[in-house]
Design an enzyme around this catalytic site. Structure first.
Site, PDB file in Angstrom:
ATOM      1  N   GLY A  64       0.844  -1.192   0.000  1.00  0.00           N
ATOM      2  CA  GLY A  64       0.000   0.000   0.000  1.00  0.00           C
ATOM      3  C   GLY A  64       0.872   1.231   0.000  1.00  0.00           C
ATOM      4  N   CYS A  91       5.419  -6.254   1.271  1.00  0.00           N
ATOM      5  CA  CYS A  91       5.807  -4.847   1.373  1.00  0.00           C
ATOM      6  C   CYS A  91       5.153  -4.206   2.612  1.00  0.00           C
ATOM      7  CB  CYS A  91       5.452  -4.106   0.085  1.00  0.00           C
ATOM      8  SG  CYS A  91       6.168  -2.468   0.019  1.00  0.00           S
ATOM      9  N   TYR A  92       4.164  -3.329   2.409  1.00  0.00           N
ATOM     10  CA  TYR A  92       3.499  -2.725   3.568  1.00  0.00           C
ATOM     11  C   TYR A  92       2.949  -3.813   4.497  1.00  0.00           C
ATOM     12  CZ  TYR A  92       0.223   0.056   6.323  1.00  0.00           C
ATOM     13  OH  TYR A  92      -0.442   0.639   7.360  1.00  0.00           O
ATOM     14  N   HIS A 178       7.898  -7.155  -4.083  1.00  0.00           N
ATOM     15  CA  HIS A 178       6.571  -7.424  -4.658  1.00  0.00           C
ATOM     16  C   HIS A 178       6.625  -8.647  -5.572  1.00  0.00           C
ATOM     17  CE1 HIS A 178       4.399  -3.811  -3.334  1.00  0.00           C
ATOM     18  NE2 HIS A 178       5.581  -3.233  -3.382  1.00  0.00           N
ATOM     19  N   GLU A 180       4.220 -10.127  -6.846  1.00  0.00           N
ATOM     20  CA  GLU A 180       3.121 -10.077  -7.824  1.00  0.00           C
ATOM     21  C   GLU A 180       3.511  -9.338  -9.106  1.00  0.00           C
ATOM     22  OE1 GLU A 180       3.389  -8.341  -5.090  1.00  0.00           O
ATOM     23  OE2 GLU A 180       2.382  -6.407  -5.162  1.00  0.00           O
ATOM     24  N   SER A 232     -23.920  -6.817 -26.716  1.00  0.00           N
ATOM     25  CA  SER A 232     -23.378  -5.595 -27.302  1.00  0.00           C
ATOM     26  C   SER A 232     -22.377  -5.881 -28.407  1.00  0.00           C
ATOM     27  CB  SER A 232     -22.680  -4.793 -26.212  1.00  0.00           C
ATOM     28  OG  SER A 232     -21.529  -5.501 -25.790  1.00  0.00           O
ATOM     29  N   ASP A 236     -17.759  -9.238 -22.641  1.00  0.00           N
ATOM     30  CA  ASP A 236     -18.422  -9.523 -21.362  1.00  0.00           C
ATOM     31  C   ASP A 236     -19.856 -10.001 -21.546  1.00  0.00           C
ATOM     32  OD1 ASP A 236     -16.068  -8.572 -20.388  1.00  0.00           O
ATOM     33  OD2 ASP A 236     -16.856  -6.626 -19.771  1.00  0.00           O
ATOM     34  N   SER A 237     -20.624  -9.264 -22.335  1.00  0.00           N
ATOM     35  CA  SER A 237     -22.018  -9.680 -22.508  1.00  0.00           C
ATOM     36  C   SER A 237     -22.090 -11.005 -23.275  1.00  0.00           C
ATOM     37  CB  SER A 237     -22.834  -8.597 -23.220  1.00  0.00           C
ATOM     38  OG  SER A 237     -22.368  -8.386 -24.532  1.00  0.00           O
ATOM     39  N   LYS A 381     -11.033  -9.882 -16.081  1.00  0.00           N
ATOM     40  CA  LYS A 381     -11.202  -9.916 -17.538  1.00  0.00           C
ATOM     41  C   LYS A 381     -10.500 -11.118 -18.186  1.00  0.00           C
ATOM     42  CE  LYS A 381     -12.566  -7.307 -21.136  1.00  0.00           C
ATOM     43  NZ  LYS A 381     -13.844  -6.578 -21.208  1.00  0.00           N
TER      44      LYS A 381
END
Ligand code: XMP
Length: 525
Positions: A64, A91-92, A178, A180, A232, A236-237, A381
Site C-alpha cells: 500500500g 511490502c506494507y 513485490h 506479484e 453488445s 463480457d455480454s 477480464k
C-alpha cells in the site's frame, strides 16, 4: 465493503487478500487465481469473526502507499495472527506484521524503488533454492530493521535489512519485495509455495470449475423463469450470455440492438455465434435509422451519449414488453449483466442493485423491474476470456478489444450521419486488419480510427480533393485508467495510411494520435 462471498460449496479453498490501497491487491488476487486458487479482496476493516466465517486457507496482506507510522495508517486486527491461518505480508503488509508482532520498522532514509538486488541469507520456505542474489521489484520508504521474536530473517537488500522473514511455528511470512510484479524473478513461485505448501490449498479454481459453479448458481437463481440478455458485441455480454445459455438453454432470449454505430462485421458475428452456433433465441433489432434520426444535428458529446443510451433503453423496453414482461408470469423476469469483479470491487457494493451506467447495455434504468443475473461478477477480464474460449465462443469475440457503449457515435467528432459512420467503419476495419496482420492486436489495449468531421484540402491525381481526415488511435494500457500511445512501427503506419486513402472514399488525409492518458482520454469524446 468489499465483502462478497462465493455462493457455492464446490470451491473450498479461498485465500483472502486484505487491500491496503492502490492497485496492489488486485494484482495479487489475480496471481493467486493464476495458481488456480480462488482469491477474494477484502477491506482491512474485516473482523476476525467475518474471517472465521469465510474459513480461508490463507490470508495475504497487500502492499500500500502509506507508511505504517502515518496516522491513521491502515491496519488489521492483530487477533488474525492467532487464528492458525497462514499469513503472507507483502511490502506494507510485511512491515505491518513486523510492527504488530514486536519487530522494528524504521525510516532508514534509504528507500528502494524499482529493480533491486536481493541477497539470500538463509533458507526460506517461499524462496526455495533461490540463488545467492536475485532480482526483485521494490517500492518502499520504511524498512524492517529487526524481525519480531520467533521470526527468522532470510534475505536482505541494500535498503531493507530484513527483506524476507517467517515464523515457522505460526506459518506467518513476509517479504519486502513485490512477488506479484513481473519484474520480480520467480515471483510466482513465492505464491505457489505459500498457497500449496504453507496453506495446503488444492488448485481447484479452473475455467471448467468456474463454469460448473456458475451454471449451478444460475439454475438455482432463476428456476424456470425467462431471462433476457442484451448483447453488445463485446466480450463480457457475450460470455455472460453463453454461460447463462449453458445453464438454462431456451429460457434465455438475447437482444442485439444494431445502432448503425457498430464496428465492421459486428452484427454478423453476433448473429453467427449466437443464432447459428449456439442456437440461442436472438432478437436482432435493426435500429440504425432511429439512431441517425435521433442524432441528427447533435454535436455535443454528452448529448450524443444520452441520446444513444436513452434510445437503447426505449428499444429494450419495447422488446421486453413484446415478450410479455410485466404482464404475469410468461415474460422475462431476469436480466443478465456482464458485471466483472473489478466493477464489484470499485463500486464497493455487496449487492449489485444498481446497473452501472458505464456498462455494456448503456445504463438500463432501475424501474425495468428485472432481477439481475451476474455470472461474471467473481471474474477478472482474463478469466472471462478464458471462460469464453472454454465455452466455445469464437476467437474474434473473445479477444475483441474494448468498444465504448455509444460505439462509433463518440468517434465521429461532430454530427453523426450515416455517411460518416460508413466511412469511419470502413477506415476502422482497415486499421484493425493491418494491426492484426502485424501481430499487434492482442498487445494493444485498443487500436481504432477516429473521424474529426471537418474537411481538409488535398490533391489526388490531377484533382483537388476536399474530404475527411482519419486519425489512427492506438494505445497500450492495463486497465484503461491510464494509457500510453502505442509506438506503432512507421512502416505499419504508412501501410494503414495509404490503404485508407486508397480504399476509403471520402478520406484524403491520415494522422496519428500521439497523446497519452492523461492528459488525453483514450476515446476522443
Ligand atoms: P476513456 O476515453 O475515458 O475510455 O479513456 C476508457 C475506456 O472506457 C471505454 N469507454 C466506454 N465504454 N461506454 C463504455 O462501455 C462508454 O460510454 C465509454 N466511454 C469510454 C473506452 O473505450 C476505453 O476502453
Amino acid at each position: 465493503m468489499w465483502a462478497w462471498a462465493i455462493e457455492s460449496d464446490s470451491v473450498t479453498d479461498t485465500v483472502l487478500v486484505v487491500d491496503f490501497g492502490a492497485q496492489y491487491a488486485r494484482l495479487i488476487a489475480r496471481r493467486i487465481r493464476e495458481a488456480h486458487v480462488y482469491s477474494e479482496i477484502v477491506s482491512p476493516s474485516i473482523t476476525v469473526e467475518e474471517i472465521k466465517a469465510r474459513a480461508p486457507k490463507g490470508i495475504v496482506l497487500s502492499g500500500g502507499p502509506k507508511s505504517v507510522y502515518e496516522t491513521p495508517a491502515p491496519s488489521v486486527d492483530p487477533a488474525i495472527y492467532d487464528l492458525g491461518i497462514p499469513i503472507l505480508g507483502l511490502c506494507y503488509g510485511a512491515q505491518l506484521i513486523a510492527l504488530q508482532l514486536g519487530g522494528t520498522v524504521s525510516r532508514t532514509g534509504q528507500g528502494e524503488y524499482g529493480r533491486t538486488e536481493l541477497t539470500t541469507t538463509g533458507a526460506s520456505p517461499l524462496c526455495v533454492d533461490w540463488p545467492a542474489t536475485a532480482q526483485v521489484w521494490m517500492s518502499h520508504g520504511d524498512a524492517i530493521t529487526e524481525a519480531p521474536p520467533g521470526f527468522v530473517a532470510t534475505a536482505t537488500s541494500p535498503g531493507a535489512p530484513v527483506a524476507a522473514l517467517h515464523d515457522p511455528e505460526r506459518r506467518i511470512f513476509g517479504v519486502q519485495f513485490h512477488p506479484e510484479v513481473v519484474h520480480t524473478q520467480r515471483g510466482n513461485e513465492v505464491f505457489e509455495h505459500f498457497l500449496m505448501d504453507a496453506c495446503g490449498c488444492l488448485p481447484g479454481w479452473t475455467h471448467v470449475s468456474i463454469i460448473e459453479q456458475q451454471v449451478a448458481a444460475v439454475r438455482a437463481q432463476v428456476g424456470t423463469a425467462r431471462v433476457l440478455c442484451a448483447l453488445s458485441g463485446g466480450v463480457d455480454s457475450a460470455v455472460a450470455a453463453a454461460l447463462v445459455h449453458k445453464a438454462i438453454g431456451e429460457q434465455l432470449t438475447c437482444v442485439f440492438v444494431d445502432t448503425g454505430l457498430m464496428r465492421s462485421g459486428e452484427a454478423d458475428q453476433v448473429e453467427d455465434a449466437f443464432r447459428r452456433q449456439f442456437k440461442i433465441d436472438l432478437i436482432h433489432v435493426k435500429a440504425a435509422d432511429r439512431y441517425f434520426a435521433a442524432l441528427a444535428g447533435v454535436t455535443d458529446p454528452e448529448r450524443k451519449r444520452k441520446i444513444i443510451g436513452e434510445l437503447f433503453i426505449r428499444i429494450f423496453e419495447e422488446v421486453a414488453r413484446d415478450l410479455g414482461a410485466g404482464e404475469g408470469n410468461e415474460g422475462p423476469t431476469f436480466l443478465v449483466q456482464g458485471t466483472l469483479y473489478p466493477d464489484v470491487i470499485e463500486s464497493g457494493s455487496a449487492t449489485a442493485a444498481n446497473i452501472k451506467s458505464h456498462h455494456n447495455v448503456g445504463g438500463l434504468p432501475d424501474d425495468l423491474a428485472f432481477d439481475l443475473v451476474e455470472p461474471l461478477r467473481l471474474l477478472f477480464k482474463d478469466e472471462v476470456r478464458a471462460v469464453g474460449e472454454e465455452l466455445g465462443l469464437p476467437h474474434e469475440i473473445v479477444w475483441r478489444q474494448p468498444f465504448p457503449g455509444p460505439g462509433l457515435g463518440v468517434r465521429i467528432i461532430g454530427e453523426v450521419t450515416p455517411e460518416r459512420a460508413e466511412i469511419l467503419r470502413h477506415a476502422d476495419a482497415v486499421v484493425v486488419e493491418e494491426i492484426r496482420r502485424a501481430g499487434l492486436y492482442r498487445e494493444l489495449w485498443q487500436s481504432f480510427a477516429v473521424m474529426p468531421a471537418v474537411q481538409t484540402v488535398g490533391v489526388m491525381g490531377d484533382g483537388r480533393t476536399y474530404a475527411y481526415p482519419i486519425v489512427i488511435r492506438a494505445v497500450t494500457s492495463d486497465d484503461a485508467m491510464t494509457a500510453d500511445w502505442a509506438r506503432l512501427p512507421y512502416d505499419l503506419v504508412e501501410r494503414i495510411a495509404s490503404r485508407i486513402i486508397n480504399e476509403v472514399e471520402g478520406v484524403n488525409r491520415v494522422a496519428l494520435d500521439v497523446t497519452s492518458k492523461p492528459p488525453g482520454t483514450i476515446e476522443w469524446e
